[in-house]
Write a protein that holds these residues in place. Structure first.
Motif, PDB file in Angstrom:
ATOM      1  N   MET A   1       3.382   6.895 -15.602  1.00 54.10           N
ATOM      2  CA  MET A   1       2.795   7.003 -14.279  1.00 54.10           C
ATOM      3  C   MET A   1       3.207   8.336 -13.651  1.00 54.10           C
ATOM      4  O   MET A   1       3.710   9.208 -14.322  1.00 54.10           O
ATOM      5  N   LEU A   2       3.026   8.437 -12.382  1.00 54.78           N
ATOM      6  CA  LEU A   2       3.309   9.689 -11.707  1.00 54.78           C
ATOM      7  C   LEU A   2       4.820   9.908 -11.546  1.00 54.78           C
ATOM      8  O   LEU A   2       5.573   8.976 -11.282  1.00 54.78           O
ATOM      9  N   VAL A   8       9.114   1.610  -6.468  1.00 53.02           N
ATOM     10  CA  VAL A   8       8.766   0.651  -5.415  1.00 53.02           C
ATOM     11  C   VAL A   8       7.336   0.899  -4.936  1.00 53.02           C
ATOM     12  O   VAL A   8       6.570  -0.051  -4.727  1.00 53.02           O
ATOM     13  N   GLN A   9       6.962   2.151  -4.793  1.00 49.02           N
ATOM     14  CA  GLN A   9       5.596   2.468  -4.376  1.00 49.02           C
ATOM     15  C   GLN A   9       4.594   2.060  -5.452  1.00 49.02           C
ATOM     16  O   GLN A   9       3.519   1.548  -5.142  1.00 49.02           O
ATOM     17  N   GLN A  10       4.934   2.254  -6.695  1.00 52.87           N
ATOM     18  CA  GLN A  10       4.038   1.866  -7.778  1.00 52.87           C
ATOM     19  C   GLN A  10       3.857   0.352  -7.828  1.00 52.87           C
ATOM     20  O   GLN A  10       2.753  -0.146  -8.027  1.00 52.87           O
ATOM     21  N   VAL A  15       0.664  -4.573  -6.608  1.00 52.04           N
ATOM     22  CA  VAL A  15       0.538  -5.852  -5.906  1.00 52.04           C
ATOM     23  C   VAL A  15      -0.704  -5.852  -5.021  1.00 52.04           C
ATOM     24  O   VAL A  15      -1.457  -6.833  -4.983  1.00 52.04           O
ATOM     25  N   LEU A  16      -0.937  -4.761  -4.313  1.00 51.82           N
ATOM     26  CA  LEU A  16      -2.132  -4.677  -3.472  1.00 51.82           C
ATOM     27  C   LEU A  16      -3.412  -4.725  -4.304  1.00 51.82           C
ATOM     28  O   LEU A  16      -4.396  -5.346  -3.906  1.00 51.82           O
ATOM     29  N   ALA A  17      -3.402  -4.082  -5.448  1.00 48.97           N
ATOM     30  CA  ALA A  17      -4.581  -4.110  -6.316  1.00 48.97           C
ATOM     31  C   ALA A  17      -4.855  -5.515  -6.826  1.00 48.97           C
ATOM     32  O   ALA A  17      -6.002  -5.979  -6.830  1.00 48.97           O
TER      33      ALA A  17
END
Length: 88
Positions: A1-2, A8-10, A15-17
């Motif tokens: 990933m980035l 935590v942001q990932q 979770v939102l997705a």
């Protein structure tokens, strides 16, 4: 990933997705279920008792008017002129 994004942001984005997908699937299933209702279920909804707490409206609402005194009409005309001066 980035590299610049914390774990935590990932996780938050994941979770939102997942929540968004679950909501969309639930919405589609609910809409399809309502679309395929048979004639008997639709008739049951039509015969259901209405909400008695709300007043029944038989048409468009009545227009209410108030008679103004001469002084009130003059004051209103002054306001209209005052606000109308700034617009051209």
């Amino acid at each position: 990933m980035l590299q610049d994004v914390s774990i935590v942001q990932q996780i938050g984005v994941a979770v939102l997705a997942v929540a968004t997908v679950a909501w969309a699937v639930g919405l589609v299933r609910m809409m399809r279920k309502d679309r395929f209702k048979g004639p008997f279920e639709a008739e049951a909804w039509r015969q259901a008792p209405s909400l008695r707490a709300l007043p029944a409206q038989q048409g468009p609402p009545r227009t209410e008017t108030v008679e103004l005194t001469a002084d009130e009409r003059a004051a209103f005309a002054g306001l209209v002129r005052q606000f109308g001066d700034g617009r051209s």
